[in-house]
Design a protein around this motif. Sequence first.
Motif, PDB file in Angstrom:
ATOM      1  N   LEU B 112       0.470  -1.522  -3.041  1.00  0.00           N
ATOM      2  CA  LEU B 112       1.650  -0.867  -3.609  1.00  0.00           C
ATOM      3  C   LEU B 112       2.342  -0.049  -2.529  1.00  0.00           C
ATOM      4  CD1 LEU B 112       0.612   2.250  -3.876  1.00  0.00           C
ATOM      5  CD2 LEU B 112      -0.328   1.480  -6.032  1.00  0.00           C
ATOM      6  N   ALA B 113       3.494   0.489  -2.893  1.00  0.00           N
ATOM      7  CA  ALA B 113       4.244   1.319  -1.957  1.00  0.00           C
ATOM      8  C   ALA B 113       4.506   2.684  -2.559  1.00  0.00           C
ATOM      9  CB  ALA B 113       5.577   0.648  -1.605  1.00  0.00           C
ATOM     10  N   ILE B 114       4.539   3.677  -1.698  1.00  0.00           N
ATOM     11  CA  ILE B 114       4.906   5.035  -2.094  1.00  0.00           C
ATOM     12  C   ILE B 114       6.063   5.461  -1.201  1.00  0.00           C
ATOM     13  CG2 ILE B 114       4.125   7.429  -2.174  1.00  0.00           C
ATOM     14  CD1 ILE B 114       1.442   6.428  -3.016  1.00  0.00           C
ATOM     15  N   GLU B 115       7.148   5.860  -1.836  1.00  0.00           N
ATOM     16  CA  GLU B 115       8.346   6.172  -1.063  1.00  0.00           C
ATOM     17  C   GLU B 115       8.819   7.603  -1.289  1.00  0.00           C
ATOM     18  OE1 GLU B 115      10.370   1.699  -1.016  1.00  0.00           O
ATOM     19  OE2 GLU B 115      11.383   3.310  -2.094  1.00  0.00           O
ATOM     20  N   ASP B 116       9.308   8.200  -0.228  1.00  0.00           N
ATOM     21  CA  ASP B 116      10.134   9.417  -0.276  1.00  0.00           C
ATOM     22  C   ASP B 116       9.479  10.598  -0.985  1.00  0.00           C
ATOM     23  OD1 ASP B 116      12.219   8.236   1.164  1.00  0.00           O
ATOM     24  OD2 ASP B 116      12.981   7.256  -0.642  1.00  0.00           O
ATOM     25  N   THR B 117       8.204  10.822  -0.725  1.00  0.00           N
ATOM     26  CA  THR B 117       7.575  12.031  -1.248  1.00  0.00           C
ATOM     27  C   THR B 117       8.110  13.237  -0.480  1.00  0.00           C
ATOM     28  OG1 THR B 117       5.727  11.729   0.269  1.00  0.00           O
ATOM     29  CG2 THR B 117       5.459  10.876  -1.966  1.00  0.00           C
ATOM     30  N   LYS B 118       8.125  14.387  -1.162  1.00  0.00           N
ATOM     31  CA  LYS B 118       8.607  15.611  -0.516  1.00  0.00           C
ATOM     32  C   LYS B 118       7.657  16.053   0.582  1.00  0.00           C
ATOM     33  CE  LYS B 118      12.420  17.243  -2.401  1.00  0.00           C
ATOM     34  NZ  LYS B 118      13.533  17.726  -1.577  1.00  0.00           N
ATOM     35  N   GLY B 119       6.381  15.978   0.289  1.00  0.00           N
ATOM     36  CA  GLY B 119       5.380  16.337   1.290  1.00  0.00           C
ATOM     37  C   GLY B 119       4.618  15.094   1.707  1.00  0.00           C
ATOM     38  N   ASP B 120       3.296  15.212   1.800  1.00  0.00           N
ATOM     39  CA  ASP B 120       2.480  14.065   2.179  1.00  0.00           C
ATOM     40  C   ASP B 120       2.560  12.996   1.090  1.00  0.00           C
ATOM     41  OD1 ASP B 120       1.634  15.769   4.267  1.00  0.00           O
ATOM     42  OD2 ASP B 120       0.116  16.636   2.943  1.00  0.00           O
ATOM     43  N   ALA B 121       2.421  11.740   1.497  1.00  0.00           N
ATOM     44  CA  ALA B 121       2.486  10.675   0.488  1.00  0.00           C
ATOM     45  C   ALA B 121       1.182  10.622  -0.307  1.00  0.00           C
ATOM     46  CB  ALA B 121       2.790   9.339   1.151  1.00  0.00           C
ATOM     47  N   VAL B 122       0.066  10.393   0.372  1.00  0.00           N
ATOM     48  CA  VAL B 122      -1.231  10.350  -0.304  1.00  0.00           C
ATOM     49  C   VAL B 122      -2.221  11.192   0.477  1.00  0.00           C
ATOM     50  CG1 VAL B 122      -3.057   8.909  -1.259  1.00  0.00           C
ATOM     51  CG2 VAL B 122      -0.769   7.955  -0.938  1.00  0.00           C
ATOM     52  N   LYS B 123      -2.793  12.180  -0.175  1.00  0.00           N
ATOM     53  CA  LYS B 123      -3.808  13.009   0.476  1.00  0.00           C
ATOM     54  C   LYS B 123      -5.102  12.875  -0.298  1.00  0.00           C
ATOM     55  CE  LYS B 123      -4.694  17.839   1.838  1.00  0.00           C
ATOM     56  NZ  LYS B 123      -4.101  19.191   1.856  1.00  0.00           N
ATOM     57  N   VAL B 124      -6.176  12.592   0.418  1.00  0.00           N
ATOM     58  CA  VAL B 124      -7.502  12.607  -0.190  1.00  0.00           C
ATOM     59  C   VAL B 124      -8.243  13.775   0.448  1.00  0.00           C
ATOM     60  CG1 VAL B 124      -9.645  11.358  -0.608  1.00  0.00           C
ATOM     61  CG2 VAL B 124      -7.480  10.109  -0.479  1.00  0.00           C
ATOM     62  N   ASN B 125      -8.524  14.783  -0.337  1.00  0.00           N
ATOM     63  CA  ASN B 125      -9.170  15.987   0.191  1.00  0.00           C
ATOM     64  C   ASN B 125     -10.598  16.012  -0.316  1.00  0.00           C
ATOM     65  OD1 ASN B 125      -9.803  18.486   1.208  1.00  0.00           O
ATOM     66  ND2 ASN B 125      -8.063  19.552   0.301  1.00  0.00           N
ATOM     67  N   GLU B 126     -11.553  15.657   0.533  1.00  0.00           N
ATOM     68  CA  GLU B 126     -12.975  15.539   0.205  1.00  0.00           C
ATOM     69  C   GLU B 126     -13.240  14.239  -0.542  1.00  0.00           C
ATOM     70  OE1 GLU B 126     -15.722  17.572   0.690  1.00  0.00           O
ATOM     71  OE2 GLU B 126     -14.783  19.419   1.446  1.00  0.00           O
ATOM     72  N   GLY B 127     -14.172  13.474  -0.030  1.00  0.00           N
ATOM     73  CA  GLY B 127     -14.580  12.258  -0.719  1.00  0.00           C
ATOM     74  C   GLY B 127     -15.275  11.312   0.246  1.00  0.00           C
ATOM     75  N   GLU B 128     -16.063  10.407  -0.307  1.00  0.00           N
ATOM     76  CA  GLU B 128     -16.729   9.367   0.476  1.00  0.00           C
ATOM     77  C   GLU B 128     -16.237   8.008   0.008  1.00  0.00           C
ATOM     78  OE1 GLU B 128     -20.935   9.673   0.197  1.00  0.00           O
ATOM     79  OE2 GLU B 128     -20.985  11.723   0.956  1.00  0.00           O
ATOM     80  N   ARG B 129     -16.307   7.032   0.915  1.00  0.00           N
ATOM     81  CA  ARG B 129     -15.909   5.645   0.602  1.00  0.00           C
ATOM     82  C   ARG B 129     -14.459   5.603   0.122  1.00  0.00           C
ATOM     83  NH1 ARG B 129     -18.240   4.636  -3.745  1.00  0.00           N
ATOM     84  NH2 ARG B 129     -19.241   6.659  -3.986  1.00  0.00           N
ATOM     85  N   ILE B 130     -13.570   5.899   1.032  1.00  0.00           N
ATOM     86  CA  ILE B 130     -12.137   5.925   0.730  1.00  0.00           C
ATOM     87  C   ILE B 130     -11.487   4.697   1.364  1.00  0.00           C
ATOM     88  CG2 ILE B 130     -10.019   7.261   0.960  1.00  0.00           C
ATOM     89  CD1 ILE B 130     -12.338   8.642  -0.647  1.00  0.00           C
ATOM     90  N   THR B 131     -10.668   3.989   0.602  1.00  0.00           N
ATOM     91  CA  THR B 131     -10.026   2.778   1.115  1.00  0.00           C
ATOM     92  C   THR B 131      -8.530   2.784   0.828  1.00  0.00           C
ATOM     93  OG1 THR B 131     -12.055   1.558   0.635  1.00  0.00           O
ATOM     94  CG2 THR B 131     -10.077   0.251   1.072  1.00  0.00           C
ATOM     95  N   PHE B 132      -7.753   2.542   1.863  1.00  0.00           N
ATOM     96  CA  PHE B 132      -6.331   2.245   1.694  1.00  0.00           C
ATOM     97  C   PHE B 132      -6.127   0.819   2.203  1.00  0.00           C
ATOM     98  CE2 PHE B 132      -6.362   6.853   2.482  1.00  0.00           C
ATOM     99  CZ  PHE B 132      -5.659   7.315   1.381  1.00  0.00           C
ATOM    100  N   ARG B 133      -5.584  -0.041   1.358  1.00  0.00           N
ATOM    101  CA  ARG B 133      -5.439  -1.428   1.790  1.00  0.00           C
ATOM    102  C   ARG B 133      -4.071  -1.944   1.358  1.00  0.00           C
ATOM    103  NH1 ARG B 133      -9.693  -3.347  -0.670  1.00  0.00           N
ATOM    104  NH2 ARG B 133     -11.084  -3.112   1.106  1.00  0.00           N
TER     105      ARG B 133
END
Lengths: 392, 415
Positions: B112-133
């Motif tokens: 998918l796509a994420i467009e034009d966020t005011k701040g960061d688009a996607v933030k993962v704060n703390e976690g294991e086994r994180i995937t962006f594909r």
Amino acid sequence: MQPPADAIRERSSRAIRQLALCLAASAVVLAGCAPAPPAVAFHAAGNPERLADWGVLAVRAGRLVLAPGVETYELNTPLFSDHAHKLRTLWLPPGKSARYTATGPFDFPVGTIVAKTFYYPRHGDGSPAEVSFTATAVSGAATGDLALAAVRLVETRLLVRREEGWVALPYVWNEAQDEAVLARTGETVPLMGRTVPGEPAQPFDYQVPDVNQCAGCHATDARRPALHPIGLAARHLNRVHDYPAGPENQLGRLVRLGWLTDAPLLTEIPRAARWDDVSAPLADRARAYLDINCAHCHQPHGPADTSGLRLDAAAPSGAAIGLCKPPVAAGQGTGDRRFGIVPGHPEQSILLYRMESSDPGAMMPEVGRSLVHVAGNRLIADWIASLPGDCR
Amino acid sequence: MRHLCLPRRPFAWILLLWLPWLAACETDHAAAPAVDTRYQQVLRERLLAAKPGEVIEIPAGRFAFDRGLGLRVDDVTLRGQGMDRTVLTFRGQKSGAEGLLVRANGFTLENLAIEDTKGDAVKVNEGERITFRNVRVEWTGGPKTTNGAYGLYPVRTRNVLIEGCVVSGASDAGIYVGQSSDIIVRRNLARDNVAGIEIENSTRADVYGNETTRNTGGILVFNMPNLPVPGAVTRVFDNHVHGNNTPNFGAKGSAVASIPAGSGIVINSNDQVEIFGNRLEDNATAHVIVSSYYSTGYMSSTGVAAAFDPYPEGIHVHGNRFKGGGDSPDGLELKALKLAMVGLGGALPPVLWDGYLNRSRLAGGQLPAELRLCVRDAGPVLNADGPNQYGNPTLATAPYDCTLAPLPAVDLGRT
């Protein structure tokens, strides 16, 4: 969902007392009875649809009133929430008590219900969308008895302590102000506000947080998913409050009610400064303001520990609180400034830039306001201006 | 509808020659389809109601959000129907410092796509086994200081895989992995950001097979002060890092604001970094910059923790291919340096070192073998002599002619 047996007993015995009182009163004045006051019902699971299901506070005869046994409290220095006034209440199940801790929130028993009702004083014209930014308290605010004609109720946030931990439930009031309904996904409430009658009203979007955003502040240890209360800590509560029976120290009262155990003498309990108390030292006021507005994230192991910036009351002065500290991941939030705090120079300090911003991509705190708190920022600016040294 | 993605920048047509798959990207800028504002509520409810193990499928379409999204449930997959078919647009966002803020283990975001966020688009704060594909993050107005800081932003995470993503327009770093460990960033495209890909205060990262172009700096491996953990052990290999010459549009004071335009791969204050097998082309300042925190301009005796190690150590640059570049460095100091060293018509060599080293660790005038800067297959290294205000820069090969043990590959224990 069944409320616990003792709550049912409590409720029914109250109802009987109420009925008896009512019969006695009607016998005297031959008038109709006002509806019975609400009674608290703790729900050990589920997400009750209506705030009234909890019975903590309710609308009766044009007033917002509390159930008997619900305690009001206030904080020395509160979080700024777009000038909203807050009616804070606490309810503990009968026979239960919280355990005192010196720094964090008290350890509350299962069954505890914390409620925070966000409201605005209305302007004279009575339009529900037009509210006042005045800081002057509304009559009855301290005791939790508000004339609805004088206020615009926006939302009531519950934090309830269940077996599995604290659960956050935001309820949004309707415009008629006779019902608040669960809004787990949050809501945007467009309002108009002004400080002084006659000045142009300023439109703003009051943001009711969704439940994940509740966690953004109340999950104060980023290593774990658990939520916690923030204001219900010794330093914030250590103050005198106006109860119906007269003024009393809030902690002293909690101890007297049997709601708080293991508390030391009042003289040994820490106390945060009141941010607006001009007789208190400037640094104490500023640090108290930063503590309540920022430290739910900016503390060791808080969600913003990734920034290396701490703003909790216990943080030592120095780079930890931003003195000459370069930012880590502020991005456009630096506002073209180089250090968190430049002593003597609020206009060069990133900290103040982010507090003065209302751009979601730059502002701090990240959620909980859409307006700028001018008076709070003035306090922080004065404090930074008073700091000695430079950033060599 | 498939559109040929006609590049907006004059030199970008070159891309099409090198990477035919780029030409097939389906960005639909020309005919903006109708935006669905009702789906926001649906997705918000699904994220709140999500159960561990759940896959949330987002249909094709263009969906508008005016408040940030959150997820706090482990092992949830958020999946669209393709980075150009499922678009979450945050244009006009009213609240939330991110488009999506996640605090969960086992999180996957894909297609998918994420467009034009005011701040960061996607933030993962703390976690294991994180995937962006196969995620596209884009600020559609092109490079602007007011764009959000980070595109894909896992921080304090362990076991991170970012692959097949396309990130553009971030006013700090497009792909930014901070304070994390065991990381693979591969086969992504980062363009038109200040920093294309940045690994910061992280341990064991493999960054390979990526293309970074039209950023201010292509790939950064940084350590910042005042954080609990310094980073080390990063391999940057087999990437195509070219034409990263976009003027720095980061806000002053931000971590990347000190990056000169025209930087290919930049190491700052980080240790044990191996750079090999990359194609570095037409980065106008230098293809590889090895630098210390002293060169960022942020050093402060009060504000930088005494324990912070500002020296890049154990840096191994070998087997890269260089073409062009070094011919138009950014900033007066670097321009003067170039003029002094190679003259008006010359070009700086591929590898530039600012010259800072930890003198307290010298033994017999040399750093211990494992702390050295080793450069081969790159011609002479330019030592800019930063510690002496660039007074006596030198070009030399022999001092850097050494080798370091290869760093181990990152093993995420998953396919």
